[in-house]
Design an enzyme around this catalytic site. Structure first.
Site, PDB file in Angstrom:
ATOM      1  N   GLY A  24      22.803 -59.947   2.730  1.00 45.70           N
ATOM      2  CA  GLY A  24      22.221 -61.271   2.522  1.00 45.70           C
ATOM      3  C   GLY A  24      22.010 -62.079   3.792  1.00 45.70           C
ATOM      4  O   GLY A  24      21.953 -63.311   3.736  1.00 45.70           O
ATOM      5  N   GLY A  25      21.914 -61.412   4.949  1.00 47.48           N
ATOM      6  CA  GLY A  25      21.639 -62.149   6.181  1.00 47.48           C
ATOM      7  C   GLY A  25      22.709 -63.192   6.449  1.00 47.48           C
ATOM      8  O   GLY A  25      23.903 -62.970   6.214  1.00 47.48           O
ATOM      9  N   THR A  64      20.708 -55.559   3.552  1.00 42.14           N
ATOM     10  CA  THR A  64      21.858 -54.833   4.013  1.00 42.14           C
ATOM     11  C   THR A  64      22.526 -54.292   2.762  1.00 42.14           C
ATOM     12  O   THR A  64      22.082 -54.571   1.653  1.00 42.14           O
ATOM     13  CB  THR A  64      22.730 -55.862   4.780  1.00 42.14           C
ATOM     14  OG1 THR A  64      21.996 -56.306   5.915  1.00 42.14           O
ATOM     15  CG2 THR A  64      24.075 -55.395   5.189  1.00 42.14           C
ATOM     16  N   ASP A 104      17.317 -59.142  15.165  1.00 44.08           N
ATOM     17  CA  ASP A 104      18.548 -59.941  15.122  1.00 44.08           C
ATOM     18  C   ASP A 104      18.908 -60.524  16.498  1.00 44.08           C
ATOM     19  O   ASP A 104      19.827 -61.321  16.617  1.00 44.08           O
ATOM     20  CB  ASP A 104      19.719 -59.112  14.573  1.00 44.08           C
ATOM     21  CG  ASP A 104      19.742 -59.137  13.047  1.00 44.08           C
ATOM     22  OD1 ASP A 104      18.951 -59.880  12.446  1.00 44.08           O
ATOM     23  OD2 ASP A 104      20.555 -58.410  12.445  1.00 44.08           O
ATOM     24  N   THR A 111      23.193 -51.329   7.453  1.00 45.55           N
ATOM     25  CA  THR A 111      21.897 -51.954   7.246  1.00 45.55           C
ATOM     26  C   THR A 111      20.784 -51.305   8.054  1.00 45.55           C
ATOM     27  O   THR A 111      21.033 -50.646   9.066  1.00 45.55           O
ATOM     28  CB  THR A 111      21.991 -53.451   7.648  1.00 45.55           C
ATOM     29  OG1 THR A 111      20.793 -54.115   7.278  1.00 45.55           O
ATOM     30  CG2 THR A 111      22.211 -53.631   9.145  1.00 45.55           C
ATOM     31  N   ARG A 167      26.990 -50.718  15.263  1.00 50.43           N
ATOM     32  CA  ARG A 167      25.792 -51.544  15.315  1.00 50.43           C
ATOM     33  C   ARG A 167      24.759 -50.892  16.246  1.00 50.43           C
ATOM     34  O   ARG A 167      25.129 -50.326  17.291  1.00 50.43           O
ATOM     35  CB  ARG A 167      26.197 -52.914  15.859  1.00 50.43           C
ATOM     36  CG  ARG A 167      25.103 -53.956  15.940  1.00 50.43           C
ATOM     37  CD  ARG A 167      24.848 -54.596  14.638  1.00 50.43           C
ATOM     38  NE  ARG A 167      24.096 -55.833  14.764  1.00 50.43           N
ATOM     39  CZ  ARG A 167      23.294 -56.272  13.808  1.00 50.43           C
ATOM     40  NH1 ARG A 167      23.136 -55.617  12.669  1.00 50.43           N
ATOM     41  NH2 ARG A 167      22.655 -57.415  13.951  1.00 50.43           N
ATOM     42  N   ASN A 212      18.437 -53.696   8.566  1.00 52.01           N
ATOM     43  CA  ASN A 212      18.006 -55.087   8.689  1.00 52.01           C
ATOM     44  C   ASN A 212      17.175 -55.463   7.467  1.00 52.01           C
ATOM     45  O   ASN A 212      17.720 -55.694   6.410  1.00 52.01           O
ATOM     46  CB  ASN A 212      17.276 -55.370  10.002  1.00 52.01           C
ATOM     47  CG  ASN A 212      17.115 -56.876  10.205  1.00 52.01           C
ATOM     48  OD1 ASN A 212      17.930 -57.648   9.690  1.00 52.01           O
ATOM     49  ND2 ASN A 212      16.096 -57.313  10.906  1.00 52.01           N
ATOM     50  N   SER A 216      25.344 -60.102  14.500  1.00 46.61           N
ATOM     51  CA  SER A 216      25.176 -59.742  13.086  1.00 46.61           C
ATOM     52  C   SER A 216      25.913 -60.739  12.200  1.00 46.61           C
ATOM     53  O   SER A 216      26.886 -61.367  12.618  1.00 46.61           O
ATOM     54  CB  SER A 216      25.758 -58.348  12.858  1.00 46.61           C
ATOM     55  OG  SER A 216      25.815 -58.059  11.483  1.00 46.61           O
TER      56      SER A 216
HETATM   57  N1  GLY Z   1      20.673 -57.422   9.963  1.00 49.50           N
HETATM   58  C1  GLY Z   1      21.492 -58.333   9.281  1.00 49.50           C
HETATM   59  C2  GLY Z   1      22.744 -58.638  10.019  1.00 49.50           C
HETATM   60  O1  GLY Z   1      23.254 -57.800  10.728  1.00 49.50           O
HETATM   61  O2  GLY Z   1      23.221 -59.738   9.924  1.00 49.50           O
END
Ligand code: GLY
Length: 557
Positions: free
Chosen positions: A460-461, A368, A410, A386, A94, A388, A439
């Site tokens: 998909g967030g 993502t 985020d 991702t 990350r 983002n 995340s």
């Molecule tokens: N950027 C989307 C996530 O990490 O949830």
């Protein structure tokens, strides 16, 4: 940026398909990714004797070329690995907040969150992808590093044919048109690419070539690092050479649990997904929720109530585990989970205002990508990575050819208060230098009788977590094959806003029943709740499902 997601969804026909499709079947090994050329790269690595980790790295680099929407060198993600011998690990690559980041950096003079966490040079976190792939390769790969980059280099140098979905997506991406370098490379200087045109990326090919030759140091200390930090300083961005040098990927112990006899291997924080999957499965087990049948109002209601309760906890308690103790034991305590389940009224919606504690979760729009690899030895890898938003912050680093993330969004720009989009997040996810933002990415692997059973994940967030949950339920509780499981209409509830999202394909009678039980329903015609990739071990071989809402490909042999 919701517009970008909706536009992309409409362009690539991301509507739940009414037509049942057969899953792809293979006897030995399988790859499923959200861009077909990348899938082919992975299958070739496996056929050439590489293991699942090798293939996952090669697919990831290929996606950085062929799927710039989310595939990346300039972003980050998670790789969940389950080895055939039963061990498992989680590689956390990350992005991290740069050293110059500070808690209030995205607040204006009146204390209101700005859009700077999403737009411009200051929105980027320190990229982790190359370091993460290098860690996975050093510890678990079996092929030469440079060989795993070769297919990506060839795709960037010689180009590849632009598909219809890619052509339309590149054309529609407003964030690309605002950056001269992105507009030049990805939008043909405003003339755009038509389907069938060749997209070459010579600067990206050179960057990949140097990473292949010089190894991971190239990205974090070499010419690439120097160019990235130079332009950051010229443009008022935050990332310095020292941020890059100090970036490390981390191996973490996956969260584990079980559901109806299946082993669950799930993503630990800074993913919020694994806690969610285990909490929600825990509430569903022994509830008998499935008896009313898939897609019935009673089934949907129960699952929605389970989601509501998990999402209420999500933002209050979760963040980067390296920056404060998280209450994981309490959150996953069976007694706590049972108490949460006991508050569900199977006949009525519980207003979110009555569910405590909890704060609303992050934005929906995170874009993502997810891919799975299973090799002939039974090793399984699930990767979600991702930038983002789609195409990240839209900025391509001049001379380097890759897009930057806007992952700083985020974080909670102002813990406890709504951000520019009306959403609230908790103190555990406040900005601090070196910290990783919370995340929703949820790569997940299931086992049965000690063997690989299922790999699943999605973009998909915040909807990723509920989509992964439902795909597991579709296979385990409703007996669907891998393709039906990813295509079936989905629902989503994330506590706040107190709204039940229902995809097209859920019957109008069911929608009316849910409304009569007290749900505020969003049943918009174009609604898309994540796009799932899954591989299932059916006992007699592998089944792969690639979501009909996307344009990916599963293949194997
Ligand atoms: N950027 C989307 C996530 O990490 O949830």
């Amino acid at each position: 940026m919701r517009w970008l997601f909706v536009t992309f969804a409409l362009i690539v026909g991301l509507c739940p398909s009414a037509d049942a499709r057969e899953p792809v079947r293979a006897r030995h090994a399988m790859v499923g990714a959200q861009e077909p050329l990348a899938t082919d790269v992975g299958v070739q690595v496996l056929r050439d004797g590489g293991n699942a980790v090798d293939a996952a790295i090669a697919v990831g680099f290929a996606l950085a070329v062929t799927h710039p929407y989310a595939g990346n060198l300039g972003g980050g993600g998670f790789m969940l690995i389950r080895f055939a011998d039963g061990r498992s690990t989680f590689v956390d690559f990350r992005e991290r907040a740069p050293e110059k980041a500070s808690r209030d950096m995205y607040l204006d003079t009146s204390g209101k969150p700005t859009r700077e966490s999403l737009e411009g040079w200051r929105s980027a976190g320190v990229p982790g992808t190359v370091r993460g792939f290098e860690l996975a390769h050093r510890k678990y790969g079996s092929r030469k590093w440079s060989g795993l980059l070769e297919p990506a280099i060839a795709l960037a140098e010689h180009g590849f044919q632009v598909s219809y979905p890619l052509a339309e997506s590149l054309k529609a991406a407003r964030n690309l048109s605002q950056d001269p370098e992105s507009r030049r490379i990805f939008q043909n200087n405003g003339a755009y690419f038509a389907p069938g045109d060749t997209l070459t990326q010579p600067e990206l090919a050179s960057t990949l070539h140097r990473i292949a030759q010089n190894g991971v140091k190239e990205f974090y200390e070499g010419e690439t690092a120097q160019k990235l930090s130079d332009v950051m300083s010229r443009k008022g961005g935050l990332i310095t050479l020292s941020d890059l040098k100090n970036y490390s990927a981390v191996e973490r112990t996956p969260l584990t649990g079980s559901y109806k006899g299946y082993g669950i291997i799930a993503a630990p924080p800074p993913s919020s997904g694994g806690v969610g999957i285990l909490q929600m499965l825990g509430m569903l087990e022994n509830s008998g929720y499935q008896k009313s049948g898939f897609g019935s109002a009673a089934e949907i209601e129960y699952v929605a109530e389970v989601m509501r309760r998990y999402y209420a906890d999500r933002s209050q308690y979760l963040g980067d585990p390296d920056f404060g103790k998280l209450r994981l034991t309490s959150l996953l305590d069976p007694a706590y989970i049972k108490r949460r389940r006991d508050t569900i009224d199977p006949n009525h919606a519980t207003p979110s205002s009555r569910i405590l504690p909890g704060l609303p979760t992050g934005r929906d729009g995170g874009e993502t990508t997810h891919y799975n690899v299973v090799d002939a030895q039974g090793n399984a890898v699930a990767v979600t990575f991702t930038l983002n938003e789609g195409y990240g912050n839209g900025i391509t680093v001049p001379g380097l050819g890759f897009l930057l993330n806007d992952e700083m969004d985020d974080f909670a720009a102002k813990p406890g208060s709504p951000n520019a989009f009306g959403l609230i997040q908790g103190e555990a996810n406040a900005i601090q230098p070196g910290k990783r933002p919370l995340s929703s990415m949820t790569p997940t692997i299931l086992t049965r009788d000690g063997k690989f059973f299922m790999a699943v994940g999605a973009p998909g967030g915040s909807r990723i977590i509920s989509a992964v949950l439902q795909t597991i339920l579709n296979v385990v509780d409703f007996g669907m094959n891998a393709q039906d499981a990813v295509d079936a209409p989905r629902i989503h509830h994330q506590w706040q806003p107190d709204k039940l999202y229902l995809e097209p394909g859920i019957s109008p009678d069911t929608v009316a029943l849910l409304q009569s039980r007290g749900y505020d329903v969003d049943h918009s015609p174009g609604l898309v709740l994540a796009r799932v990739e899954a591989i299932v071990n059916s006992g007699g071989g592998l089944q792969g499902g690639s979501d009909g809402r996307a344009s990916g490909k599963v293949a194997g042999y």
